[in-house]
Design an enzyme around this catalytic site. Structure first.
Site: not given
Ligand code: GGG
Length: 356
Positions: A137, A189, A222, A246, A250
Protein backbone atom coordinates in the site's frame (compact mmCIF):
# COMPACT_ATOMS: atom_id res chain seq x y z
CA UNK A 1 -13.16 12.69 35.26
CA UNK A 2 -11.46 11.68 32.01
CA UNK A 3 -12.96 13.17 28.88
CA UNK A 4 -11.94 11.49 25.63
CA UNK A 5 -11.92 13.86 22.67
CA UNK A 6 -12.97 11.91 19.58
CA UNK A 7 -13.04 12.98 15.92
CA UNK A 8 -15.97 11.23 14.25
CA UNK A 9 -15.96 10.66 10.49
CA UNK A 10 -19.05 8.77 9.42
CA UNK A 11 -17.81 8.71 5.82
CA UNK A 12 -19.88 7.03 3.14
CA UNK A 13 -22.63 4.51 2.56
CA UNK A 14 -23.51 2.39 5.57
CA UNK A 15 -20.73 4.17 7.49
CA UNK A 16 -23.18 6.96 8.27
CA UNK A 17 -25.77 4.47 9.56
CA UNK A 18 -23.56 2.23 11.70
CA UNK A 19 -21.63 5.12 13.27
CA UNK A 20 -24.97 6.45 14.55
CA UNK A 21 -25.44 3.21 16.52
CA UNK A 22 -21.81 3.09 17.59
CA UNK A 23 -22.07 6.57 19.07
CA UNK A 24 -25.32 5.66 20.78
CA UNK A 25 -23.67 2.71 22.52
CA UNK A 26 -20.54 4.69 23.45
CA UNK A 27 -22.65 7.51 24.96
CA UNK A 28 -24.73 5.04 26.87
CA UNK A 29 -21.81 3.10 28.30
CA UNK A 30 -20.02 6.24 29.48
CA UNK A 31 -23.12 7.23 31.45
CA UNK A 32 -22.41 4.20 33.69
CA UNK A 33 -18.69 4.84 34.11
CA UNK A 34 -16.56 7.71 35.43
CA UNK A 35 -15.52 9.09 32.03
CA UNK A 36 -17.13 10.97 29.18
CA UNK A 37 -16.76 11.49 25.45
CA UNK A 38 -16.40 14.74 23.57
CA UNK A 39 -17.39 13.89 19.99
CA UNK A 40 -16.79 16.27 17.08
CA UNK A 41 -18.17 15.23 13.70
CA UNK A 42 -16.45 15.92 10.37
CA UNK A 43 -18.51 15.55 7.17
CA UNK A 44 -15.61 14.23 5.10
CA UNK A 45 -15.72 11.52 2.47
CA UNK A 46 -17.16 11.03 -1.00
CA UNK A 47 -19.96 13.62 -0.82
CA UNK A 48 -17.38 16.16 0.37
CA UNK A 49 -15.23 15.12 -2.61
CA UNK A 50 -18.09 15.71 -5.04
CA UNK A 51 -18.43 19.30 -3.80
CA UNK A 52 -14.82 20.19 -2.94
CA UNK A 53 -12.73 17.95 -5.19
CA UNK A 54 -10.98 16.36 -2.22
CA UNK A 55 -11.98 13.81 0.42
CA UNK A 56 -11.08 16.08 3.34
CA UNK A 57 -9.78 19.64 3.75
CA UNK A 58 -6.09 20.45 3.31
CA UNK A 59 -5.67 21.02 7.06
CA UNK A 60 -7.64 17.90 8.05
CA UNK A 61 -4.61 16.03 9.42
CA UNK A 62 -3.65 19.00 11.62
CA UNK A 63 -7.21 19.08 12.90
CA UNK A 64 -7.27 15.34 13.62
CA UNK A 65 -3.92 15.55 15.42
CA UNK A 66 -5.62 17.41 18.27
CA UNK A 67 -7.91 14.45 19.11
CA UNK A 68 -7.39 11.41 21.34
CA UNK A 69 -8.78 9.05 18.70
CA UNK A 70 -10.68 8.91 15.41
CA UNK A 71 -13.93 6.95 15.04
CA UNK A 72 -14.53 6.21 11.37
CA UNK A 73 -17.38 4.44 9.54
CA UNK A 74 -16.27 3.67 5.99
CA UNK A 75 -15.25 5.39 2.79
CA UNK A 76 -16.14 4.37 -0.74
CA UNK A 77 -18.70 5.44 -3.35
CA UNK A 78 -19.77 3.69 -6.57
CA UNK A 79 -19.25 6.91 -8.59
CA UNK A 80 -15.69 7.51 -7.35
CA UNK A 81 -12.74 5.24 -8.04
CA UNK A 82 -11.72 3.40 -4.88
CA UNK A 83 -8.10 4.51 -5.10
CA UNK A 84 -9.31 8.13 -4.75
CA UNK A 85 -11.33 7.45 -1.61
CA UNK A 86 -8.55 5.37 -0.04
CA UNK A 87 -5.68 7.65 -1.00
CA UNK A 88 -7.70 10.77 -0.21
CA UNK A 89 -8.62 9.93 3.37
CA UNK A 90 -7.90 6.51 4.84
CA UNK A 91 -4.29 5.98 3.85
CA UNK A 92 -3.05 9.54 4.60
CA UNK A 93 -4.51 9.25 8.11
CA UNK A 94 -2.88 5.87 8.69
CA UNK A 95 0.48 7.14 7.47
CA UNK A 96 0.49 10.60 9.06
CA UNK A 97 -0.32 9.19 12.48
CA UNK A 98 2.03 6.23 12.01
CA UNK A 99 -0.79 3.77 12.67
CA UNK A 100 1.50 0.94 11.71
CA UNK A 101 -0.60 -1.78 13.32
CA UNK A 102 -4.02 -2.80 12.08
CA UNK A 103 -5.46 -5.18 14.67
CA UNK A 104 -8.38 -7.34 13.56
CA UNK A 105 -9.85 -10.05 15.78
CA UNK A 106 -11.89 -12.94 14.32
CA UNK A 107 -13.87 -14.81 16.97
CA UNK A 108 -16.65 -17.35 16.50
CA UNK A 109 -19.14 -16.26 19.14
CA UNK A 110 -21.84 -18.45 20.70
CA UNK A 111 -25.04 -18.19 18.64
CA UNK A 112 -23.18 -17.74 15.36
CA UNK A 113 -23.21 -20.56 12.84
CA UNK A 114 -19.99 -20.55 10.85
CA UNK A 115 -20.26 -21.43 7.16
CA UNK A 116 -17.55 -23.97 8.00
CA UNK A 117 -19.10 -27.26 9.13
CA UNK A 118 -18.73 -28.52 12.67
CA UNK A 119 -17.31 -25.41 14.30
CA UNK A 120 -18.20 -24.68 17.91
CA UNK A 121 -18.04 -21.35 19.74
CA UNK A 122 -14.47 -20.13 20.11
CA UNK A 123 -13.07 -22.86 17.85
CA UNK A 124 -12.05 -19.83 15.82
CA UNK A 125 -10.36 -17.25 18.02
CA UNK A 126 -7.57 -15.42 16.28
CA UNK A 127 -6.28 -11.93 15.77
CA UNK A 128 -4.70 -10.75 12.54
CA UNK A 129 -2.04 -8.08 12.90
CA UNK A 130 -1.75 -6.32 9.58
CA UNK A 131 1.15 -4.04 8.68
CA UNK A 132 -0.58 -0.74 7.97
CA UNK A 133 1.76 1.94 6.62
CA UNK A 134 3.97 0.40 3.94
CA UNK A 135 4.19 -2.90 2.01
CA UNK A 136 1.96 -3.15 -1.02
CA UNK A 137 0.00 0.00 0.00
CA UNK A 138 3.07 2.25 -0.11
CA UNK A 139 1.69 4.19 -3.09
CA UNK A 140 5.01 4.07 -4.90
CA UNK A 141 4.95 3.60 -8.65
CA UNK A 142 3.78 5.29 -11.76
CA UNK A 143 2.22 5.08 -15.20
CA UNK A 144 3.76 5.21 -18.63
CA UNK A 145 2.07 5.49 -21.98
CA UNK A 146 -1.30 6.16 -20.36
CA UNK A 147 -4.16 5.86 -22.89
CA UNK A 148 -1.90 4.18 -25.42
CA UNK A 149 -2.06 0.47 -26.19
CA UNK A 150 1.33 0.20 -24.46
CA UNK A 151 -0.10 1.51 -21.15
CA UNK A 152 2.06 0.44 -18.17
CA UNK A 153 1.42 0.64 -14.42
CA UNK A 154 4.25 -0.02 -12.00
CA UNK A 155 3.37 -0.67 -8.35
CA UNK A 156 6.18 -1.05 -5.87
CA UNK A 157 5.91 -2.83 -2.52
CA UNK A 158 8.03 -1.25 0.21
CA UNK A 159 9.31 -3.50 3.00
CA UNK A 160 11.68 -1.85 5.44
CA UNK A 161 13.51 -3.59 8.25
CA UNK A 162 12.11 -1.09 10.75
CA UNK A 163 8.58 -1.36 9.35
CA UNK A 164 8.57 -5.16 9.39
CA UNK A 165 10.24 -5.53 12.78
CA UNK A 166 7.94 -3.17 14.63
CA UNK A 167 4.69 -4.73 13.46
CA UNK A 168 6.01 -8.25 13.99
CA UNK A 169 7.16 -7.32 17.50
CA UNK A 170 3.67 -6.02 18.23
CA UNK A 171 2.23 -9.37 17.09
CA UNK A 172 4.50 -11.22 19.52
CA UNK A 173 3.47 -8.89 22.32
CA UNK A 174 -0.18 -9.64 21.58
CA UNK A 175 0.57 -13.39 21.57
CA UNK A 176 2.19 -13.05 24.99
CA UNK A 177 -0.91 -11.45 26.52
CA UNK A 178 -2.85 -13.41 29.15
CA UNK A 179 -5.53 -15.58 27.55
CA UNK A 180 -3.79 -15.98 24.21
CA UNK A 181 -2.35 -19.29 23.04
CA UNK A 182 1.17 -17.97 22.62
CA UNK A 183 1.60 -18.65 18.94
CA UNK A 184 2.38 -16.40 15.97
CA UNK A 185 1.95 -17.28 12.30
CA UNK A 186 3.91 -15.18 9.82
CA UNK A 187 2.31 -14.76 6.41
CA UNK A 188 4.85 -14.57 3.60
CA UNK A 189 5.32 -15.13 -0.11
CA UNK A 190 9.08 -15.09 -0.23
CA UNK A 191 9.16 -18.01 -2.63
CA UNK A 192 7.89 -15.67 -5.36
CA UNK A 193 8.74 -12.22 -4.00
CA UNK A 194 12.42 -12.56 -3.32
CA UNK A 195 13.22 -9.08 -2.03
CA UNK A 196 10.58 -7.43 0.13
CA UNK A 197 9.29 -10.69 1.53
CA UNK A 198 12.83 -11.80 2.35
CA UNK A 199 13.19 -8.64 4.46
CA UNK A 200 9.89 -9.66 6.10
CA UNK A 201 11.06 -13.24 6.76
CA UNK A 202 14.39 -12.11 8.18
CA UNK A 203 12.63 -9.64 10.47
CA UNK A 204 10.30 -12.41 11.64
CA UNK A 205 13.23 -14.70 12.52
CA UNK A 206 15.00 -11.94 14.45
CA UNK A 207 11.94 -10.92 16.46
CA UNK A 208 10.94 -14.54 17.10
CA UNK A 209 14.33 -15.05 18.76
CA UNK A 210 13.41 -12.31 21.27
CA UNK A 211 10.30 -14.30 22.34
CA UNK A 212 11.47 -17.91 22.92
CA UNK A 213 8.27 -18.70 24.86
CA UNK A 214 6.07 -18.01 21.80
CA UNK A 215 5.58 -20.77 19.21
CA UNK A 216 5.93 -19.77 15.57
CA UNK A 217 5.31 -20.87 12.04
CA UNK A 218 6.00 -19.09 8.75
CA UNK A 219 3.55 -19.93 5.98
CA UNK A 220 2.93 -18.83 2.43
CA UNK A 221 -0.15 -16.65 2.04
CA UNK A 222 -1.82 -19.21 -0.21
CA UNK A 223 -1.43 -21.90 2.45
CA UNK A 224 -2.72 -19.54 5.15
CA UNK A 225 -5.79 -18.75 3.01
CA UNK A 226 -6.46 -22.47 2.63
CA UNK A 227 -6.00 -23.17 6.34
CA UNK A 228 -8.27 -20.27 7.39
CA UNK A 229 -10.95 -22.48 5.79
CA UNK A 230 -9.57 -25.97 6.44
CA UNK A 231 -8.38 -25.65 10.04
CA UNK A 232 -8.82 -22.13 11.43
CA UNK A 233 -8.38 -23.53 14.96
CA UNK A 234 -4.61 -23.59 14.40
CA UNK A 235 -4.33 -19.79 14.31
CA UNK A 236 -3.80 -17.61 17.36
CA UNK A 237 -1.97 -14.44 16.26
CA UNK A 238 -1.35 -14.01 12.54
CA UNK A 239 0.96 -11.27 11.26
CA UNK A 240 1.05 -10.24 7.63
CA UNK A 241 1.76 -7.46 5.21
CA UNK A 242 -0.72 -4.71 4.37
CA UNK A 243 -2.32 -6.49 1.40
CA UNK A 244 -2.19 -10.02 2.79
CA UNK A 245 -3.70 -8.82 6.08
CA UNK A 246 -6.46 -6.99 4.23
CA UNK A 247 -7.46 -10.05 2.23
CA UNK A 248 -7.14 -12.57 5.06
CA UNK A 249 -9.33 -10.52 7.39
CA UNK A 250 -12.25 -10.69 4.97
CA UNK A 251 -11.92 -14.49 5.14
CA UNK A 252 -11.62 -14.26 8.93
CA UNK A 253 -14.81 -12.18 9.07
CA UNK A 254 -16.88 -14.50 6.94
CA UNK A 255 -15.86 -17.74 8.68
CA UNK A 256 -16.91 -16.16 11.98
CA UNK A 257 -20.33 -15.15 10.72
CA UNK A 258 -20.35 -11.85 8.88
CA UNK A 259 -18.44 -8.80 7.75
CA UNK A 260 -20.97 -7.08 9.99
CA UNK A 261 -19.20 -8.40 13.08
CA UNK A 262 -15.60 -7.67 12.17
CA UNK A 263 -14.02 -4.94 14.26
CA UNK A 264 -10.69 -3.29 13.56
CA UNK A 265 -8.24 -0.73 14.94
CA UNK A 266 -5.51 1.26 13.20
CA UNK A 267 -3.05 1.76 16.02
CA UNK A 268 -0.03 3.84 16.83
CA UNK A 269 1.11 1.55 19.68
CA UNK A 270 3.48 4.23 20.98
CA UNK A 271 0.52 6.61 21.39
CA UNK A 272 2.34 9.59 19.85
CA UNK A 273 -0.67 10.26 17.62
CA UNK A 274 -4.40 9.50 17.58
CA UNK A 275 -5.28 5.95 16.58
CA UNK A 276 -8.22 5.33 14.26
CA UNK A 277 -11.05 2.89 14.88
CA UNK A 278 -12.81 1.66 11.76
CA UNK A 279 -14.55 -1.68 11.13
CA UNK A 280 -13.24 -4.12 8.51
CA UNK A 281 -16.24 -3.66 6.24
CA UNK A 282 -16.49 -0.95 3.61
CA UNK A 283 -19.29 1.44 2.74
CA UNK A 284 -21.43 -1.36 1.22
CA UNK A 285 -23.35 0.86 -1.26
CA UNK A 286 -25.51 -2.14 -2.25
CA UNK A 287 -27.32 -2.00 1.09
CA UNK A 288 -26.93 1.65 2.09
CA UNK A 289 -30.06 3.57 3.02
CA UNK A 290 -32.08 0.42 3.66
CA UNK A 291 -31.52 0.42 7.42
CA UNK A 292 -30.32 -3.18 7.39
CA UNK A 293 -26.56 -2.84 7.87
CA UNK A 294 -25.25 -4.69 10.89
CA UNK A 295 -23.93 -2.08 13.36
CA UNK A 296 -22.18 -4.65 15.56
CA UNK A 297 -18.79 -4.34 13.81
CA UNK A 298 -18.84 -0.58 14.43
CA UNK A 299 -20.03 -1.10 17.99
CA UNK A 300 -17.27 -3.66 18.70
CA UNK A 301 -14.81 -1.27 17.07
CA UNK A 302 -16.03 1.31 19.60
CA UNK A 303 -15.15 -1.20 22.33
CA UNK A 304 -11.62 -1.44 20.91
CA UNK A 305 -11.41 2.36 21.05
CA UNK A 306 -12.62 2.43 24.66
CA UNK A 307 -10.01 -0.19 25.63
CA UNK A 308 -7.24 1.72 23.83
CA UNK A 309 -8.19 4.81 25.83
CA UNK A 310 -7.97 2.87 29.10
CA UNK A 311 -11.69 2.23 29.58
CA UNK A 312 -11.42 -1.56 29.97
CA UNK A 313 -14.61 -2.02 31.93
CA UNK A 314 -16.65 -0.09 29.38
CA UNK A 315 -15.07 -2.11 26.56
CA UNK A 316 -15.91 -5.39 28.28
CA UNK A 317 -19.46 -4.24 28.87
CA UNK A 318 -19.99 -3.42 25.19
CA UNK A 319 -18.51 -6.76 24.07
CA UNK A 320 -20.60 -8.64 26.57
CA UNK A 321 -23.80 -6.88 25.39
CA UNK A 322 -23.07 -7.84 21.77
CA UNK A 323 -22.28 -11.44 22.77
CA UNK A 324 -25.56 -11.59 24.71
CA UNK A 325 -27.58 -10.54 21.66
CA UNK A 326 -25.75 -12.97 19.40
CA UNK A 327 -26.33 -15.83 21.82
CA UNK A 328 -30.00 -14.90 22.18
CA UNK A 329 -30.31 -14.90 18.39
CA UNK A 330 -33.51 -12.84 18.27
CA UNK A 331 -32.52 -9.28 17.47
CA UNK A 332 -30.18 -9.56 14.51
CA UNK A 333 -29.77 -7.92 11.12
CA UNK A 334 -30.35 -9.94 7.90
CA UNK A 335 -26.64 -10.78 7.40
CA UNK A 336 -26.97 -12.95 10.53
CA UNK A 337 -30.32 -14.43 9.53
CA UNK A 338 -32.46 -11.92 11.42
CA UNK A 339 -34.90 -9.27 10.27
CA UNK A 340 -34.11 -6.41 12.65
CA UNK A 341 -32.98 -3.01 11.47
CA UNK A 342 -29.66 -1.29 12.16
CA UNK A 343 -31.38 1.00 14.66
CA UNK A 344 -33.21 -1.78 16.47
CA UNK A 345 -29.96 -3.73 16.92
CA UNK A 346 -28.20 -0.58 18.18
CA UNK A 347 -30.99 0.01 20.68
CA UNK A 348 -30.86 -3.63 21.78
CA UNK A 349 -27.11 -3.39 22.44
CA UNK A 350 -27.77 -0.31 24.58
CA UNK A 351 -30.50 -2.18 26.47
CA UNK A 352 -28.16 -5.15 27.04
CA UNK A 353 -25.34 -3.04 28.51
CA UNK A 354 -24.51 -3.86 32.10
CA UNK A 355 -26.48 -7.12 32.19
CA UNK A 356 -23.79 -8.98 34.09
N1 GGG B 1 -13.71 -5.81 1.86
C1 GGG B 1 -14.10 -4.95 2.89
C2 GGG B 1 -13.78 -3.55 2.57
O1 GGG B 1 -14.06 -3.05 1.51
N2 GGG B 1 -13.17 -2.88 3.51
C3 GGG B 1 -12.75 -1.55 3.32
C4 GGG B 1 -11.35 -1.54 2.82
O2 GGG B 1 -10.92 -2.44 2.10
N3 GGG B 1 -10.59 -0.57 3.16
C5 GGG B 1 -9.25 -0.48 2.75
C6 GGG B 1 -8.30 -0.99 3.73
O3 GGG B 1 -8.67 -1.38 4.84
O4 GGG B 1 -7.12 -0.98 3.46
Amino acid sequence: MAIHKIAVIRGDGIGTEVVEEGLKVLRSVSAQHPFDWDFDEFPWGSLYYMKQGRMMPSDALDTLATYDAIFLGAVGHPDIQDHITLNGLLLPIRRKFDQYVCERPSILYPGIISPLAGKNPYDIDMVVIRENTEGEYANVGGFQYMDFPEEVGIQTGVFTRKGCERVIRYAFEVAARPGRRKHVTSVTKSNAQGYGMIVWDRAFDRIAAEFPEIGTVSMLVDAVSMDFIRRPEMFDVVVGSNLFGDILTDIGAIITGSMGLASSANLDPERRYPSMFEPVHGSAPDIMGQGIANPMAQILTGAMMARHLGEDEAAKEIESAVRFLLDQGEILTPDLGGSSSTEVVGNAVVAALGRD
